[in-house]
Design a protein around this motif. Structure first.
Motif, PDB file in Angstrom:
ATOM      1  N   ILE A  75       0.840  -1.198   0.000  1.00 17.25           N
ATOM      2  CA  ILE A  75       0.000   0.000   0.000  1.00 17.25           C
ATOM      3  C   ILE A  75       0.877   1.250   0.000  1.00 17.25           C
ATOM      4  O   ILE A  75       0.598   2.227  -0.710  1.00 17.25           O
ATOM      5  N   ARG A  84       2.169   1.731  -3.483  1.00 16.02           N
ATOM      6  CA  ARG A  84       1.116   2.238  -4.365  1.00 16.02           C
ATOM      7  C   ARG A  84       0.920   3.741  -4.158  1.00 16.02           C
ATOM      8  O   ARG A  84       0.748   4.493  -5.124  1.00 16.02           O
ATOM      9  N   LEU A  85       0.940   4.174  -2.911  1.00 10.83           N
ATOM     10  CA  LEU A  85       0.783   5.605  -2.627  1.00 10.83           C
ATOM     11  C   LEU A  85       1.979   6.393  -3.143  1.00 10.83           C
ATOM     12  O   LEU A  85       1.824   7.514  -3.651  1.00 10.83           O
ATOM     13  N   THR A 102      -4.525   7.169   6.414  1.00 12.08           N
ATOM     14  CA  THR A 102      -5.467   6.143   6.002  1.00 12.08           C
ATOM     15  C   THR A 102      -5.143   4.871   6.748  1.00 12.08           C
ATOM     16  O   THR A 102      -3.996   4.626   7.137  1.00 12.08           O
ATOM     17  N   TRP A 124      -6.750   0.565   7.724  1.00 10.60           N
ATOM     18  CA  TRP A 124      -7.631  -0.553   7.416  1.00 10.60           C
ATOM     19  C   TRP A 124      -7.980  -1.310   8.692  1.00 10.60           C
ATOM     20  O   TRP A 124      -7.103  -1.561   9.528  1.00 10.60           O
ATOM     21  N   TRP A 165     -10.892   2.801   6.224  1.00  9.77           N
ATOM     22  CA  TRP A 165     -11.423   1.607   5.572  1.00  9.77           C
ATOM     23  C   TRP A 165     -11.964   0.667   6.651  1.00  9.77           C
ATOM     24  O   TRP A 165     -11.214   0.137   7.463  1.00  9.77           O
ATOM     25  N   HIS A 185     -10.701  -4.780   0.846  1.00 12.96           N
ATOM     26  CA  HIS A 185      -9.522  -4.265   0.149  1.00 12.96           C
ATOM     27  C   HIS A 185      -8.306  -5.180   0.306  1.00 12.96           C
ATOM     28  O   HIS A 185      -7.307  -5.017  -0.408  1.00 12.96           O
ATOM     29  N   GLU A 204     -10.945  -1.267  -5.802  1.00 13.39           N
ATOM     30  CA  GLU A 204     -10.397  -0.311  -6.758  1.00 13.39           C
ATOM     31  C   GLU A 204     -11.179   1.003  -6.745  1.00 13.39           C
ATOM     32  O   GLU A 204     -10.579   2.081  -6.843  1.00 13.39           O
ATOM     33  N   TRP A 208     -10.180   2.887  -3.651  1.00 15.05           N
ATOM     34  CA  TRP A 208      -8.842   3.486  -3.806  1.00 15.05           C
ATOM     35  C   TRP A 208      -8.924   4.788  -4.599  1.00 15.05           C
ATOM     36  O   TRP A 208      -8.300   5.794  -4.228  1.00 15.05           O
ATOM     37  N   SER A 209      -9.692   4.778  -5.673  1.00 11.86           N
ATOM     38  CA  SER A 209      -9.854   5.999  -6.469  1.00 11.86           C
ATOM     39  C   SER A 209     -10.521   7.103  -5.652  1.00 11.86           C
ATOM     40  O   SER A 209     -10.131   8.269  -5.717  1.00 11.86           O
TER      41      SER A 209
END
Length: 297
Positions: free
Chosen positions: A103, A106-107, A173, A175, A198, A268, A281, A284-285
């Motif tokens: 994650i 990705r960020l 953020t 989870w 999340w 997720h 997805e 995430w957007s």
């Protein structure tokens, strides 16, 4: 300490927004490094687990200085001079394992300095635990909220000083348990611009070291929060999510709650059977847009 025990010095709590300073021993860290691979506390690893490469980013394990020693963490950020917006990434109950590290990567690919501190490092070594109930009982329930808030503050400061982060563009953020932490941190931090939770639980037991639920702090949140939840989450009833949404609206807070039909808890988590590609997805957007729209970009 009982649930309603008073702190020894109320003045010490001014910067902790009602979180009780815990009487924990500064024994140092049980975990001095991050785990490799995925958590052992899962029945099986799914083939769809995402692996983000490191092209164009700088990623790896780091140490963040806190009051009682170096805290292990994972950092990923774009290559280049920066500064970059900061996103604090808050783990599930399973620690900073490969899913959380990915994650962060990705960020970083999206232009953020992302840092995931190992917030359970003092209380136990979750890298060796296979029993979810043991993790909750022996580690999660013994991790003081005040400690977590302080560690996140230290992580944000470190990211600005050492990881090309822009302290004026701070997001968070998380989870599962980390989703709960997002709500608490939004009530704690005056520097936070926005948060994305999340499937963070709004309920739970109140204890001397975890005195408030996520629902309790909603009237006190200081930053816009996006909450992403699943209608099929058996641990977080839709009624609780809707009640939290209504409480935020009544308090005049900027909160957007999205409930995905048929999505279970952990939708997720691409390494678990609970993963749902569509909601993951789309969520995430939404998260990236939320950060962009609220000053974390």
């Amino acid at each position: 300490m009982s649930d309603d025990a008073a702190p020894r010095d109320a003045n010490d709590l001014e910067q902790l927004d009602g979180l009780v300073i815990p009487p924990f021993s500064r024994r140092g860290f049980v975990m001095t490094g991050l785990m490799s691979g995925l958590t052992l506390a899962t029945t099986r690893v799914e083939a769809q687990a995402i692996r983000t490469d490191e092209a164009g980013i700088v990623a790896g394990e780091v140490r963040i200085p806190v009051g009682d020693g170096p805290m292990p963490a994972y950092r990923a950020m774009p290559e280049g001079a920066g500064p970059f917006p900061i996103v604090l990434v808050v783990e599930e109950i399973f620690g900073v394992h490969e899913y959380i590290k990915d994650i962060c990567r990705r960020l970083a690919k999206a232009g953020f300095t992302a840092v995931a501190p190992e917030l359970f490092a003092r209380q136990g070594d979750v890298s060796k635990m296979t029993d979810v109930q043991e993790i909750v009982r022996e580690v999660v329930s013994k991790t003081p909220d005040a400690q977590v808030m302080g560690d996140l503050d230290a992580t944000a400061a470190w990211a600005a000083a050492e990881a090309k982060g822009d302290s004026g563009k701070l997001g968070v953020t998380g989870w599962c348990r980390g989703g709960r932490t997002v709500w608490l941190y939004a009530a704690h931090s005056a520097s936070l611009k926005a948060g994305v939770a999340w499937y963070g639980n709004f309920g739970g037991n109140r204890t001397g070291i975890q005195p408030k639920t996520a629902a309790d702090v909603i009237p006190d949140i200081r930053a816009p929060i996006l909450g992403l939840y699943g209608a099929a989450d058996t641990g977080i009833p839709v009624a609780d999510v809707e009640k939290a949404r209504d409480a935020a609206k009544a308090a005049g807070k900027t909160v957007d709650i999205v409930i995905y039909p048929d999505a279970p808890h952990g939708f997720h988590a691409d390494y678990r059977p609970s993963y749902r590609k569509g909601p993951a997805e789309e969520g995430w957007s939404r998260m990236l847009a939320w950060f962009r729209d609220h000053g974390v970009a």
